[in-house]
Design a protein around this motif. Structure first.
Motif, PDB file in Angstrom:
ATOM      1  N   PRO A  11       5.713 -32.696 -22.676  1.00  0.00           N
ATOM      2  CA  PRO A  11       6.833 -31.862 -23.402  1.00  0.00           C
ATOM      3  C   PRO A  11       7.545 -32.855 -24.004  1.00  0.00           C
ATOM      4  N   ALA A  12       7.962 -32.343 -25.534  1.00  0.00           N
ATOM      5  CA  ALA A  12       9.099 -32.965 -26.210  1.00  0.00           C
ATOM      6  C   ALA A  12      10.490 -32.628 -25.901  1.00  0.00           C
ATOM      7  N   TYR A  13      10.906 -32.968 -24.650  1.00  0.00           N
ATOM      8  CA  TYR A  13      12.154 -32.573 -23.969  1.00  0.00           C
ATOM      9  C   TYR A  13      13.388 -32.522 -25.028  1.00  0.00           C
ATOM     10  N   HIS A  14      13.312 -33.827 -25.744  1.00  0.00           N
ATOM     11  CA  HIS A  14      14.507 -34.147 -26.797  1.00  0.00           C
ATOM     12  C   HIS A  14      14.514 -32.856 -27.879  1.00  0.00           C
ATOM     13  N   PHE A  15      13.409 -32.320 -27.798  1.00  0.00           N
ATOM     14  CA  PHE A  15      13.371 -31.216 -29.037  1.00  0.00           C
ATOM     15  C   PHE A  15      13.660 -29.815 -28.461  1.00  0.00           C
ATOM     16  N   SER A  16      13.181 -29.763 -27.153  1.00  0.00           N
ATOM     17  CA  SER A  16      13.266 -28.557 -26.350  1.00  0.00           C
ATOM     18  C   SER A  16      14.555 -27.914 -25.735  1.00  0.00           C
ATOM     19  N   SER A  17      15.514 -28.994 -25.854  1.00  0.00           N
ATOM     20  CA  SER A  17      16.905 -28.785 -24.807  1.00  0.00           C
ATOM     21  C   SER A  17      17.648 -27.339 -25.504  1.00  0.00           C
ATOM     22  N   SER A  18      17.549 -27.025 -26.465  1.00  0.00           N
ATOM     23  CA  SER A  18      18.193 -26.126 -26.997  1.00  0.00           C
ATOM     24  C   SER A  18      17.499 -24.681 -26.836  1.00  0.00           C
ATOM     25  N   THR A  19      16.412 -24.709 -26.159  1.00  0.00           N
ATOM     26  CA  THR A  19      15.566 -23.458 -25.977  1.00  0.00           C
ATOM     27  C   THR A  19      15.136 -23.160 -24.341  1.00  0.00           C
ATOM     28  N   VAL A  20      15.053 -22.194 -23.983  1.00  0.00           N
ATOM     29  CA  VAL A  20      14.798 -21.865 -22.598  1.00  0.00           C
ATOM     30  C   VAL A  20      13.416 -21.599 -22.356  1.00  0.00           C
ATOM     31  N   LEU A 245      14.194 -19.017 -47.188  1.00  0.00           N
ATOM     32  CA  LEU A 245      14.064 -19.255 -45.727  1.00  0.00           C
ATOM     33  C   LEU A 245      13.044 -20.296 -45.502  1.00  0.00           C
ATOM     34  N   SER A 246      13.496 -21.131 -44.649  1.00  0.00           N
ATOM     35  CA  SER A 246      12.698 -22.358 -43.964  1.00  0.00           C
ATOM     36  C   SER A 246      12.665 -22.286 -42.466  1.00  0.00           C
ATOM     37  N   SER A 247      11.597 -22.375 -41.765  1.00  0.00           N
ATOM     38  CA  SER A 247      11.806 -22.184 -40.370  1.00  0.00           C
ATOM     39  C   SER A 247      10.851 -23.388 -39.682  1.00  0.00           C
ATOM     40  N   SER A 248      11.304 -24.209 -38.995  1.00  0.00           N
ATOM     41  CA  SER A 248      10.407 -25.164 -38.454  1.00  0.00           C
ATOM     42  C   SER A 248      11.152 -26.150 -37.380  1.00  0.00           C
ATOM     43  N   ARG A 249      10.486 -26.908 -36.502  1.00  0.00           N
ATOM     44  CA  ARG A 249      11.227 -27.790 -35.939  1.00  0.00           C
ATOM     45  C   ARG A 249      12.040 -28.800 -37.035  1.00  0.00           C
ATOM     46  N   ILE A 250      13.184 -28.948 -36.558  1.00  0.00           N
ATOM     47  CA  ILE A 250      13.981 -29.762 -37.448  1.00  0.00           C
ATOM     48  C   ILE A 250      13.971 -31.383 -37.194  1.00  0.00           C
ATOM     49  N   VAL A 251      12.831 -31.906 -37.878  1.00  0.00           N
ATOM     50  CA  VAL A 251      12.679 -33.404 -37.669  1.00  0.00           C
ATOM     51  C   VAL A 251      12.300 -33.992 -38.825  1.00  0.00           C
ATOM     52  N   PRO A 252      12.226 -35.305 -39.189  1.00  0.00           N
ATOM     53  CA  PRO A 252      11.937 -35.792 -40.501  1.00  0.00           C
ATOM     54  C   PRO A 252      10.719 -35.639 -41.034  1.00  0.00           C
ATOM     55  N   GLU A 281      20.315 -33.436 -31.969  1.00  0.00           N
ATOM     56  CA  GLU A 281      21.588 -33.271 -32.592  1.00  0.00           C
ATOM     57  C   GLU A 281      21.773 -34.318 -33.555  1.00  0.00           C
ATOM     58  N   LYS A 282      21.742 -35.311 -33.351  1.00  0.00           N
ATOM     59  CA  LYS A 282      22.033 -36.454 -34.309  1.00  0.00           C
ATOM     60  C   LYS A 282      21.208 -36.083 -35.763  1.00  0.00           C
ATOM     61  N   TYR A 283      20.189 -35.779 -35.722  1.00  0.00           N
ATOM     62  CA  TYR A 283      19.381 -35.541 -36.994  1.00  0.00           C
ATOM     63  C   TYR A 283      20.094 -34.244 -37.775  1.00  0.00           C
ATOM     64  N   ILE A 284      20.233 -33.226 -36.801  1.00  0.00           N
ATOM     65  CA  ILE A 284      20.769 -32.039 -37.422  1.00  0.00           C
ATOM     66  C   ILE A 284      22.268 -32.258 -38.045  1.00  0.00           C
ATOM     67  N   ASN A 285      22.843 -33.105 -37.488  1.00  0.00           N
ATOM     68  CA  ASN A 285      24.310 -33.486 -37.901  1.00  0.00           C
ATOM     69  C   ASN A 285      24.298 -34.382 -39.289  1.00  0.00           C
ATOM     70  N   TYR A 286      23.193 -35.112 -39.302  1.00  0.00           N
ATOM     71  CA  TYR A 286      22.878 -35.764 -40.790  1.00  0.00           C
ATOM     72  C   TYR A 286      22.588 -34.879 -41.802  1.00  0.00           C
ATOM     73  N   LEU A 287      21.678 -33.781 -41.379  1.00  0.00           N
ATOM     74  CA  LEU A 287      21.487 -32.775 -42.415  1.00  0.00           C
ATOM     75  C   LEU A 287      22.502 -32.103 -42.867  1.00  0.00           C
TER      76      LEU A 287
END
Length: 424
Positions: A11-20, A245-252, A281-287
């Motif tokens: 699991p990509a825990y660093h991407f999944s932390s904000s979902t249950v 609308l754009s919907s996805s994982r927020i990754v580079p 969070e760091k990447y979202i803050n950058y965007l």
């Protein structure tokens, strides 16, 4: 019949932390281990169990947080097993790369192999994407158990191979493809959508290929569509402007920074762009800082992760935008197509194949954000972007039809494997 779907990465825990997660445990160090049913293995498992409850379906996954095997049974009968995983560094082309391996998974599969295991009723389903774990399993058990593979790879990347004039990059890619070819040489059964068949017929000529649209889709999504105005009213969105609308994982890899840049160059400002999804969070803050620096805070809104309300955003959208550099689907575009929402998407994944096949939407060059600006400007000025008829989409991507074909492929490949063993 028993199906073991192997997710070959943790699991990509660093991407999944904000979902249950759908289910979680605590390991011996108090850290959370989770199961996300949005993963392909679980999406498939749920669909199979709906139509074939008699099939025993398990999803196995390595997890670097697991110190032992963790097991959970969902209400629909799907069994999930998380196994300990170890990081292993090895050369991948000319570079060193970390992979995950799981000796525990390899050992557990040993109970099902020929000649003493339950090989006559068991099939292991592994994505064909290269993984160290998948390769290790095929080398050890490839001739002793039925394995079927589906491809989530981007055909454009598959067909490009070592297309570069840089000698170092050329050698790097050649070495990667030699490794991948060795991996493919162990594959006997493949289940593919039509856009991938030509490539795999070339690289796996002796492989049995079953053709079906494996990117199944729950068509109840489109049957429950509400009109654009009502959706906007429920969400509190303005009328009289275009909603992108754009919907996805927020990754580079999704190139949202380039999308933001292309929106900053629009001549027409009669729009709002909603970006849903989660990421580091760091990447979202950058965007977000990029949005602010371009004075687009009133035009681009990050909604965060959306669950049931995501459906309303699709219904409220005038245009769905996907700017990924690489994709297998993506499912987000398929959802838009199912609802009849116009789409502009980069030339990657099966979604681009569908847009070209039916001559709808706009297929973008993934490297040319200037083109994105031009097409969006034209759309905002009144140029139509044709949408796909949801009825046409439903006829090709009905989940029940896809699952029937997949289960037929499971059964046929098991029978062929048993026949091979009887002859040997």
């Amino acid at each position: 019949m028993k199906v073991i779907f192997l997710i070959t990465f943790p699991p990509a825990y660093h991407f999944s932390s904000s979902t249950v997660p759908a289910h979680s445990w605590k390991n011996n160090k108090g850290r959370m281990l989770g199961i996300w049913r949005e993963d392909w293995g679980h999406i498939l498992a749920e669909e199979v169990k709906k139509s074939y409850p008699e099939i025993a379906f398990e999803v196995w996954r390595p997890d670097y947080r697991a110190e032992k095997e963790y097991v959970h049974v969902f209400n629909d009968g799907v069994v999930h097993r998380s196994f300990p995983a170890r990081r292993k560094i090895t050369f991948y082309g000319l570079k060193l790369k970390w992979f995950y391996n799981s000796p525990d998974i390899i050992k557990a599969l040993g109970k099902y192999i020929y000649p003493n295991g339950d090989y006559q009723n068991t099939i292991c389903h592994i994505p064909v994407d290269y993984s160290f774990l998948g390769h290790s399993i095929l080398k050890k058990y490839g001739k002793k158990l039925t394995f079927i593979h589906t491809s989530h790879l981007n055909p454009a990347i598959l067909l490009s191979r070592a297309n570069t004039k840089n000698p170092c990059k050329w050698l790097h890619r050649q070495l990667i493809w030699r490794r991948y070819d060795r991996y493919l040489s162990n594959i006997q059964y493949l289940a593919l959508s039509s856009d991938r068949i030509d490539f795999f017929n070339t690289v796996t000529p002796d492989c049995r290929i079953y053709t079906f649209n494996y990117l199944w889709f729950d068509l109840s999504w489109s049957r429950n569509k509400i009109n654009n105005e009502k959706a906007r009213d429920l969400l509190g969105l303005p009328t009289g402007i275009k909603v992108l609308l754009s919907s996805s994982r927020i990754v580079p890899e999704k190139q949202l920074d380039k999308l933001i840049g292309s929106l900053s160059k629009l001549r027409n400002s009669n729009y709002i762009c909603l970006i849903s999804g989660t990421g580091e969070e760091k990447y979202i803050n950058y965007l977000q800082s990029l949005v602010n620096s371009l004075n687009l805070a009133d035009k681009i809104v990050f909604t965060g992760y959306l669950d049931e309300t995501l459906f309303l955003y699709y219904c409220a959208a005038d245009l769905f935008v996907s700017t990924s550099l690489s994709e297998g689907g993506p499912v987000s575009v398929l959802k838009a197509l199912a609802l009849g929402v116009p789409v502009m998407a980069t030339d990657t994944g099966i979604a681009a194949y569908i847009l070209k096949k039916y001559r709808v939407g706009k297929v973008l060059d993934s490297q040319n954000s200037e083109e994105w600006s031009r097409i969006i400007d034209q759309f905002l000025a009144g140029n139509e972007i044709k949408s796909l008829d949801p009825v046409v989409f439903a006829s090709e991507y009905d989940s029940k039809n896809a699952i029937e074909k997949l289960v037929d492929a499971y059964q046929d490949s098991i029978e062929r494997f048993i026949e091979q063993q009887d002859k040997s």
